[in-house]
Design a protein around this motif. Structure first.
Motif, PDB file in Angstrom:
ATOM      1  N   LYS A   5       0.828  -1.201   0.000  1.00  0.00           N
ATOM      2  CA  LYS A   5       0.000   0.000   0.000  1.00  0.00           C
ATOM      3  C   LYS A   5       0.868   1.258   0.000  1.00  0.00           C
ATOM      4  O   LYS A   5       0.593   2.214  -0.741  1.00  0.00           O
ATOM      5  CB  LYS A   5      -0.914  -0.015   1.224  1.00  0.00           C
ATOM      6  CG  LYS A   5      -1.913   1.126   1.257  1.00  0.00           C
ATOM      7  CD  LYS A   5      -2.828   1.004   2.465  1.00  0.00           C
ATOM      8  CE  LYS A   5      -3.838   2.139   2.490  1.00  0.00           C
ATOM      9  NZ  LYS A   5      -4.748   2.033   3.661  1.00  0.00           N
ATOM     10  N   ASN A   6       1.935   1.261   0.815  1.00  0.00           N
ATOM     11  CA  ASN A   6       2.843   2.411   0.852  1.00  0.00           C
ATOM     12  C   ASN A   6       3.598   2.568  -0.451  1.00  0.00           C
ATOM     13  O   ASN A   6       3.841   3.698  -0.908  1.00  0.00           O
ATOM     14  CB  ASN A   6       3.827   2.260   2.016  1.00  0.00           C
ATOM     15  CG  ASN A   6       3.150   2.373   3.363  1.00  0.00           C
ATOM     16  OD1 ASN A   6       2.088   2.974   3.482  1.00  0.00           O
ATOM     17  ND2 ASN A   6       3.754   1.779   4.385  1.00  0.00           N
ATOM     18  N   LYS A   9       1.276   4.101  -2.980  1.00  0.00           N
ATOM     19  CA  LYS A   9       1.105   5.530  -2.713  1.00  0.00           C
ATOM     20  C   LYS A   9       2.343   6.307  -3.155  1.00  0.00           C
ATOM     21  O   LYS A   9       2.241   7.411  -3.716  1.00  0.00           O
ATOM     22  CB  LYS A   9       0.851   5.743  -1.225  1.00  0.00           C
ATOM     23  CG  LYS A   9       0.532   7.193  -0.851  1.00  0.00           C
ATOM     24  CD  LYS A   9       0.332   7.339   0.653  1.00  0.00           C
ATOM     25  CE  LYS A   9      -0.896   6.576   1.112  1.00  0.00           C
ATOM     26  NZ  LYS A   9      -1.178   6.846   2.557  1.00  0.00           N
ATOM     27  N   TYR A  13       2.478   9.331  -5.943  1.00  0.00           N
ATOM     28  CA  TYR A  13       3.065  10.643  -5.667  1.00  0.00           C
ATOM     29  C   TYR A  13       4.208  10.957  -6.629  1.00  0.00           C
ATOM     30  O   TYR A  13       4.354  12.099  -7.083  1.00  0.00           O
ATOM     31  CB  TYR A  13       3.562  10.704  -4.218  1.00  0.00           C
ATOM     32  CG  TYR A  13       2.476  10.863  -3.200  1.00  0.00           C
ATOM     33  CD1 TYR A  13       1.348  11.625  -3.477  1.00  0.00           C
ATOM     34  CD2 TYR A  13       2.565  10.253  -1.950  1.00  0.00           C
ATOM     35  CE1 TYR A  13       0.342  11.779  -2.540  1.00  0.00           C
ATOM     36  CE2 TYR A  13       1.551  10.403  -1.003  1.00  0.00           C
ATOM     37  CZ  TYR A  13       0.442  11.169  -1.310  1.00  0.00           C
ATOM     38  OH  TYR A  13      -0.551  11.319  -0.385  1.00  0.00           O
TER      39      TYR A  13
END
Length: 275
Positions: A5-6, A9, A13
């Motif tokens: 998930k990180n 993300k 970004y």
């Protein structure tokens, strides 16, 4: 699972940063070019960063191009037009959102239908009205015609639909007049969407070219966009001064956006979600 998930993300970004950088490259190029000497500007192959930073281009733009007068004219037009736009559109949007009367939806449809009519179709009738009223070749001829915008009325109406009618009824029971209800309750509540409309109106009026070109004939009353266009000669273009003028014309819009960016995001998110 948390690692994936990180990572996702982070990739999102990173992609947004790359896209933002691509959009900012032309702006960065013109800003850095305004700080170059003419020799450095015309050099081939071109370079992004100037070898020697100079502000002569800005000085030349203000002196040779009489840019101070054009900047003043544009500031007056933009500020007055934005104030009038906010007053008219806020009142109209409030009336269509909170006053129940026969034909209100028809009036709203009529407002929105004007979005499909390009300026080129109605500019001749508007010009005739402006000339008849004696506003030709005056700054008021630029300020007044675009004051009421269907986009602004729609934004304000959609936002105010989310204000509970019970709040207004309670204020009326307490003896509040309609004017006091509008200025003391509606306007503070609608600050986010009013900020959005203020930014849009500021950008529209500051960057407007076609309508000032039609209305203004006196060079001393030119706006920035007319001045920049007029700065291009028939056989020669002073690119360093022209670029400097373009950079200066971007600064006020950027400042207004930075001041109201939070209200802009909040107003856009909430304006179109009311029914």
């Amino acid at each position: 699972m948390k690692y994936k998930k990180n990572l996702k993300k982070l990739l999102v970004y990173l992609l947004l940063i790359i896209i933002s950088g691509l959009f900012l490259i032309p702006v960065l190029w013109i800003v850095l070019s305004s700080l170059k000497t003419p020799t450095d500007l015309y050099k081939w192959p071109p370079s992004l960063f100037p070898k020697e930073i100079t502000f002569v281009n800005f000085e030349t733009a203000f002196k040779k191009g009489n840019f101070g007068v054009y900047f003043y004219n544009t500031t007056v037009v933009t500020i007055l037009s934005t104030i009038i736009t906010l007053i008219i559109n806020t009142m109209a949007g409030y009336a269509l959102a909170k006053y129940k009367f026969y034909g209100s939806n028809l009036i709203l449809i009529g407002f929105l239908s004007t979005l499909m009519i390009p300026l080129e179709i109605i500019m001749i009738p508007i010009f005739i009205v402006i000339r008849t009223l004696g506003l030709y070749n005056s700054l008021w001829g630029i300020i007044i015609p675009p004051a009421a915008t269907p986009t602004g009325v729609f934004l304000i109406r959609q936002y105010l639909l989310g204000v509970p009618d019970e709040l207004l009824e309670a204020a009326r029971i307490d003896g509040a007049s309609e004017w006091r209800l509008f200025w003391n309750i509606i306007v503070p509540i609608a600050k986010p969407v009013i900020s959005v409309l203020a930014i849009f109106s500021f950008m529209w009026r500051w960057n407007d070219f076609l309508w000032p070109l039609i209305v203004i004939s006196d060079p001393q009353k030119y706006t920035i966009q007319l001045a920049i266009s007029n700065f291009i000669g028939e056989f020669n273009v002073d690119w360093p001064s022209l670029i400097a003028m373009s950079v200066i014309s971007m600064i006020p819009v950027l400042i207004v956006f930075l001041i109201f960016q939070k209200q802009l995001v909040k107003g856009i998110v909430t304006s179109g979600l009311k029914e």
